[in-house]
Design a protein around this motif. Structure first.
Motif, PDB file in Angstrom:
ATOM      1  N   ILE A 248     -23.104   4.072   5.591  1.00 31.30           N
ATOM      2  CA  ILE A 248     -22.435   3.177   4.642  1.00 31.30           C
ATOM      3  C   ILE A 248     -23.121   3.246   3.275  1.00 31.30           C
ATOM      4  CG2 ILE A 248     -21.919   0.752   4.138  1.00 31.30           C
ATOM      5  CD1 ILE A 248     -21.683   0.332   7.170  1.00 31.30           C
ATOM      6  N   GLU A 260     -14.247   5.536   0.339  1.00 25.38           N
ATOM      7  CA  GLU A 260     -14.332   4.076   0.428  1.00 25.38           C
ATOM      8  C   GLU A 260     -13.133   3.499   1.176  1.00 25.38           C
ATOM      9  OE1 GLU A 260     -16.554   1.806  -0.868  1.00 25.38           O
ATOM     10  OE2 GLU A 260     -17.787   2.916  -2.311  1.00 25.38           O
ATOM     11  N   LEU A 263     -13.795   4.126   4.794  1.00 27.63           N
ATOM     12  CA  LEU A 263     -14.868   3.248   5.253  1.00 27.63           C
ATOM     13  C   LEU A 263     -14.353   1.830   5.452  1.00 27.63           C
ATOM     14  CD1 LEU A 263     -17.830   2.602   5.854  1.00 27.63           C
ATOM     15  CD2 LEU A 263     -18.194   2.333   3.395  1.00 27.63           C
ATOM     16  N   HIS A 267     -14.738  -0.142   8.946  1.00 24.61           N
ATOM     17  CA  HIS A 267     -15.950  -0.951   8.804  1.00 24.61           C
ATOM     18  C   HIS A 267     -16.109  -1.978   9.931  1.00 24.61           C
ATOM     19  CE1 HIS A 267     -18.854  -3.724   6.775  1.00 24.61           C
ATOM     20  NE2 HIS A 267     -19.383  -2.569   6.439  1.00 24.61           N
TER      21      HIS A 267
END
Length: 539
Positions: A248, A260, A263, A267
């Motif tokens: 991360i 991003e 992610l 997440h």
């Protein structure tokens, strides 16, 4: 030009106006115009490049192993060719007319020039052409990107390992690609990656490579063997789960928009199951996939996945076995909750295989939430299949024969769940922790221990199930003692969980002088009566 453009204006706009000549002859003004088509500039650019490429083999200076590419560097180091697709198309058409021998020679020179870009260019003389002021790093990045593009136009497709000069190009390709991306605008990078298509392959010695070309590449399910290298066996665990924080950090440090977005999507999985990023399932047919990927594919029923549903469950079970105990329980709980949903579409054979594997997991009874998920899943499967599936379910029956001292309330909630409306004789077979002499009183006590008012508010079907069990056991004495206190706790909508067959005994059990619930009971009867008496309307 002001106002709305006419068709004539639009036609006119397709050309570049170059010159207007005027003359007056016999009192009449005459005009002549010179026009150039809008793509003529792209044609001239492509012709200039074609000419520079054609002369390249003739520009070796004495003592140099590479030709003087000053003109080519000046033409190709300021803008990616893909910014103007027509230039690329025109150049490709011109290169197609070259003899095969000349094309092969040019391909070799392009590879050598590409490899030499990062180093001091002693073979290159100065060239005055500089339309804009750019850094050396920018020009080198754009030049190498354009050389690779032209190489694909000449050869059709090229191997990244040839251009990068390494047998294992994965890391070196990443560094080149990041350099290109960092020096191109977002739009230029999108155009470049849209025109050049990559196909991840393995050479005969199993080393990874890239085929780079401009033809469309069939979409393939993503897997990790190209990045991680060839893995042997069924399972592989790399690193520790806490390394996810490093992943991360590295992604957010760069701030790449696409990374991003990806992610952000994964997440929550990484926070709850960090080890699932580093636990890989290795399959000779499908390659390498992380445990996180397997779980997401299962939960979303990934339409692009080549794996059938039973095989996805087996892959997830393989991954679950190597996770830490805490993550293994969370991972398996998610898997079991999905199995509850998928059970109706799985065959008895597939269910038997999955349930048998579940029973062998070391953490299968590790937490009360996991045991609750097991109880709900079992309710969907009980009664299906033959003796083999029944035996597998019996082996899976855990957590209901005793209550964990540390999680007593949660384990009692397992019993509460099993007591909900619609549970069967099969279900009661799971309730081994109930007092055989007084199962009704035992279940009632579980409800009290868990918190009867809260249970009635959040899981009213469990209270209805308790009343119905008393009805089925003929415990009129128990009903007379507890019906009123249980019904008063139910939310208004919960009464619709009752059936007409329940109402007679409940009316008799209610004490005289108290609230008789006649309004609620009558509504239930009318709802069933109206449904039963309904007739289909005529067309």
């Amino acid at each position: 030009m002001a106002g709305k453009a006419t068709d004539d204006d639009l036609l006119f706009g397709r050309f570049f106006f170059v010159h207007e000549a005027q003359a007056v002859i016999a009192d009449q003004r005459l005009r002549s115009y010179e026009f150039v088509h809008a793509t003529f500039g792209e044609y001239l650019t492509a012709r200039l490049l074609d000419h520079a490429l054609l002369l390249l083999p003739t520009r070796f200076r004495e003592g140099e192993r590479l030709p003087d590419d000053a003109e080519l560097y000046a033409l190709l180091s300021f803008t990616p060719l893909t910014d103007r697709a027509q230039v690329v198309q025109n150049l490709a058409d011109m290169l197609d007319t070259w003899p095969d021998e000349e094309r092969a020679g040019l391909s070799g020179l392009l590879v050598q020039l590409f490899r030499e870009v990062p180093w001091e260019a002693t073979h290159r003389t100065d060239h005055p052409h500089a339309p804009t002021r750019q850094t050396r790093a920018y020009r080198d990045a754009v030049y190498s990107a354009n050389l690779l593009l032209i190489g694909t136009l000449v050869a059709g497709e090229v191997r990244a390992s040839d251009y990068l000069g390494t047998a294992d190009p994965a890391d070196r390709w990443r560094r080149h690609a990041m350099a290109w991306q960092s020096h191109m605008s977002t739009e230029s990078w999108n155009l470049y990656t849209s025109m050049l298509r990559l196909e991840r392959i393995r050479r005969s010695n199993h080393q990874p490579d890239l085929l780079v070309g401009t033809r469309a590449v069939p979409a393939a399910s993503h897997e990790l063997s190209w990045i991680l290298g060839r893995q042997e066996g069924v399972l592989h665990v790399e690193g520790a789960g806490d390394e996810v924080s490093d992943v991360i950090r590295r992604v957010t440090f760069v701030g790449d928009r696409d990374a991003e977005l990806l992610l952000n999507a994964v997440h929550p999985v990484l926070r709850s199951l960090p080890g699932s990023l580093r636990a890989y399932v290795v399959d000779e047919k499908r390659g390498v996939g992380s445990a996180a990927r397997m779980l997401v594919a299962l939960l979303t029923r990934d339409q692009d996945s080549s794996e059938a549903l039973p095989e996805l469950y087996q892959s997830c079970l393989n991954a679950s076995a190597v996770l830490s105990p805490r993550e293994g329980m969370l991972f398996t709980e998610s898997l079991i909750r999905q199995l509850t949903h998928d059970a109706p579409v799985l065959s008895d054979t597939d269910l038997h295989s999955i349930v048998s594997r579940l029973a062998k997991l070391p953490h299968i009874a590790g937490s009360a939430p996991l045991r609750r998920a097991l109880a709900d899943c079992a309710q969907q499967i009980l009664g299906r299949g033959g003796s083999e599936l029944g035996a597998a379910l019996d082996a899976l029956r855990v957590g209901t024969d005793q209550v964990d001292e540390d999680e007593g309330a949660d384990d009692r909630a397992v019993i509460v769940g099993l007591a909900e409306v619609g549970r069967s004789a099969h279900t009661w077979g799971w309730l081994r922790s109930l007092d055989e002499a007084d199962p009704l009183g035992s279940l009632h006590q579980y409800l009290l221990d868990v918190g009867l008012p809260a249970t009635a508010a959040r899981r009213p079907s469990a209270v209805i199930g308790l009343l119905r069990l008393a009805l089925e056991l003929g415990r009129t004495d128990w009903l007379a003692a507890h019906t009123a206190e249980l019904l008063v706790l139910l939310p208004d909508n919960a009464f619709r969980l009752l059936r007409p067959a329940d109402l007679g005994p409940l009316r008799e059990a209610l004490p005289e002088g108290g609230y008789d619930y006649e309004t609620e009971f009558t509504e239930i009867e009318e709802r069933f009566r109206s449904k039963a008496g309904a007739r289909p309307s005529r067309p």
